[in-house]
Design an enzyme around this catalytic site. Structure first.
Site, PDB file in Angstrom:
ATOM      1  N   GLU A 253       0.840  -1.206   0.000  1.00 54.24           N
ATOM      2  CA  GLU A 253       0.000   0.000   0.000  1.00 54.24           C
ATOM      3  C   GLU A 253       0.874   1.254   0.000  1.00 54.24           C
ATOM      4  OE1 GLU A 253      -3.381   1.958   2.989  1.00 54.24           O
ATOM      5  OE2 GLU A 253      -1.952   0.468   3.723  1.00 54.24           O
TER       6      GLU A 253
ATOM      7  N   CYS B  25      -4.981  -2.772   3.108  1.00 47.88           N
ATOM      8  CA  CYS B  25      -4.751  -2.571   4.535  1.00 47.88           C
ATOM      9  C   CYS B  25      -5.773  -3.333   5.373  1.00 47.88           C
ATOM     10  CB  CYS B  25      -4.748  -1.076   4.852  1.00 47.88           C
ATOM     11  SG  CYS B  25      -4.083  -0.689   6.496  1.00 47.88           S
TER      12      CYS B  25
ATOM     13  N   LYS C  99     -10.031   1.777  -2.344  1.00 50.15           N
ATOM     14  CA  LYS C  99     -10.354   1.216  -1.031  1.00 50.15           C
ATOM     15  C   LYS C  99     -11.727   1.686  -0.564  1.00 50.15           C
ATOM     16  CE  LYS C  99      -8.436   0.799   3.653  1.00 50.15           C
ATOM     17  NZ  LYS C  99      -7.374   1.263   4.573  1.00 50.15           N
TER      18      LYS C  99
END
Length: 537
Positions: free
Chosen positions: A290, A412, A358
């Site tokens: 990330e 994440c 995300k």
């Protein structure tokens, strides 16, 4: 109203040692046991520590049930336990505030506020449970159901934060963890609380065989789970590999060095070098973490040219920060920012393929809740270094990856949420998890995150490739077992990607899998003897 006189006597006898302690001594003991209960989670996996904590919680509610205000007493006691339990499991969030200039003053309030808020769920569950409390083994089932109702709520309310669920005390890839392929992490967590709290009945009144029965049943249940998991693993030994070789890489740089002004190209060069070192690479697909490179990569044509030249025929999956102009953006208005995972292929310049934005953002880390309403009063911004807050994207979806099978991307902490993987016709063949665990510091947080991400492989029957900055990068098979992995200091490893399994019972049933466990355990509680309930009920 409180319990009847006979039940009061039994409760006093059972928990006399706890109730005779001075109030501050009792609170200190509760705090100490709450902290120690975290030894059950990664990287220690000492599950008896959580068993001691849960047994204490049952006894604390026993004592609260005889108080003049049982609900208040139960709430206060279990909230205190849960506060220190979550504090011990989440203390590392303070590290993220040390990575951003000007945020240091928020560290201590944040470290205290998060466990205090999460503990409210456990306190409320105890307050509700004590109204139905009894003096028999049924109360242990009631306790397990109440705590798991609280855990389900904290995993969903306000966006959810299902970190360190009780089922995660079992190391992913080992026998007990395999039952998550049937009932999911919530179902396994309910069984874990039930089994680990069962020894509380040993201190009950009555003949020893009656008092020992719940603990013996729990030991038998744990043995059955272990045996079934060992059989599943033994019938499917490790080493089954597919044709596609995947490399996961991390620079090993900490947040301070990564974001140091003027160091951007050094970070980029380090990732370029990891395309082929250590040793020659045979990978068709390379994965970076990330926000691997601390710039808006897609707005840097010179960097894209270097990536394209070094990639050649390979494919790169990497996390990036992206910006997009607002619709009808006026001059001087800031753009929208996204935390994304992208697919790049080689050539004269790296060619952009699919993009995933995300969808589950970290409160205060990636956005400020109710920002528009609170902006005039809050003198702060999200902890991200580029922009002042991310925009959420759509849910994870099946992505096309040139040179490899279709994948789903989790960025994440999305990997701690069960049920995000598309199912049915949209089911991918593997999971890609890109994450920046350097925020957590080199303590227990990265190991907890790694273990929890591996459970998604078990639940779905899909292999997992994980690139983690400051964490453990690895390739995991569909049983949660590691194929290869790095340490926290970074580097690169590669291996053939294991093939997926057919959809697991958990993947086929969806939310019905853990719900069935709740239903069966509820029937068990109804069937068990429970002694007298509160007077007047």
């Amino acid at each position: 109203m409180s319990l009847g006189t006979a039940d009061k006597i039994r409760f006093v006898d059972r928990v006399a040692g706890i109730e005779r302690l001075a109030p501050w001594t009792r609170r200190a003991a509760i705090a100490g046991v709450g902290l120690a209960s975290n030894l059950a989670h990664a990287p220690f996996y000492l599950f008896p520590a959580l068993a001691c904590g849960l047994v204490l919680c049952v006894w604390l509610i026993d004592g609260a049930a005889k108080a003049e205000r049982p609900m208040r007493a139960a709430f206060g006691r279990i909230w205190l336990f849960a506060f220190f339990y979550f504090l011990g499991g989440l203390y590392w969030v303070g590290s993220s505030f040390l990575q951003v200039d000007g945020a240091e003053a928020l560290m201590i309030p944040a470290v205290l506020a998060l466990p205090a808020g999460l503990a409210l769920f456990w306190g409320a569950a105890a307050a509700l449970a004590v109204t139905f409390w009894s003096s028999g083994p049924r109360r242990i089932v009631l306790f397990a159901l109440a705590i798991m109702a609280a855990e389900w709520a904290r995993g969903h309310a306000f966006g959810g934060f299902p970190w360190d669920l009780p089922g995660y005390v079992w190391r992913a890839g080992e026998p007990v963890s395999q039952f998550a392929s049937v009932v999911g992490i919530y179902g396994l967590s309910l069984l874990t609380v039930l089994m680990l709290a069962a020894p509380a009945a040993l201190a009950d009144q009555g003949p020893f065989p009656h008092r020992a029965a719940p603990a013996l049943a729990a030991a038998l249940g744990l043995g059955l789970l272990w045996g079934a998991g060992a059989h599943r693993l033994g019938s499917n030994p490790p080493g089954v590999a597919g044709e596609v070789i995947v490399r996961v890489a991390d620079s090993g740089l900490g947040q301070e060095e990564k974001w140091r002004a003027g160091n951007e190209y050094n970070v980029f060069s380090r990732y370029l070098d990891l395309l082929d070192t250590p040793g020659p690479s045979h990978a068709e697909i390379v994965i970076w973490p990330e926000s691997a490179v601390p710039v808006l990569l897609l707005e840097q044509p010179d960097l894209l040219e270097e990536i394209g030249a070094r990639l050649g025929a390979r494919t790169l999956i990497t996390g990036v920060v992206r910006s997009e102009p607002r619709q009808g953006q006026a001059h001087g208005q800031p753009p929208l920012y996204f935390n994304s995972a992208i697919v790049l292929t080689g050539g004269d310049s790296a060619q952009l393929g699919q993009i995933y934005n995300k969808s589950r953002l970290v409160p205060f880390g990636e956005f400020i809740p109710l920002w528009r309403e609170l902006a005039p009063f809050l003198k702060m911004k999200a902890l991200q270094q580029i922009g002042s807050g991310f925009e959420p994207g759509g849910p994870p979806a099946r992505m096309i990856v040139p040179g490899g099978p279709p994948a789903v991307f989790l960025i994440c902490y999305e990997s701690i949420f069960p049920g995000l993987i598309p199912r049915g016709e949209g089911r991918p063949d593997w999971i890609v998890n890109v994450t920046n665990d350097a925020w957590f510091g080199g303590q227990t947080g990265p190991y907890q995150h790694y273990n929890e991400a591996r459970y998604r492989a078990i639940e779905e029957g899909l292999p997992l490739a994980r690139a983690a900055s400051g964490g453990v990068s690895a390739i995991i098979d569909p049983y949660g077992r590691k194929v290869v992995e790095t340490g926290l200091k970074g580097g690169a490893v590669e291996a053939p990607l294991p093939p997926p399994l057919p959809p697991t019972p958990c993947a086929r049933a969806g939310w019905l899998a853990p719900a069935s466990v709740f239903f069966v355990v509820t029937l068990l509680g109804i069937a068990l003897p429970g002694g007298r309930r509160r007077a007047g009920q």
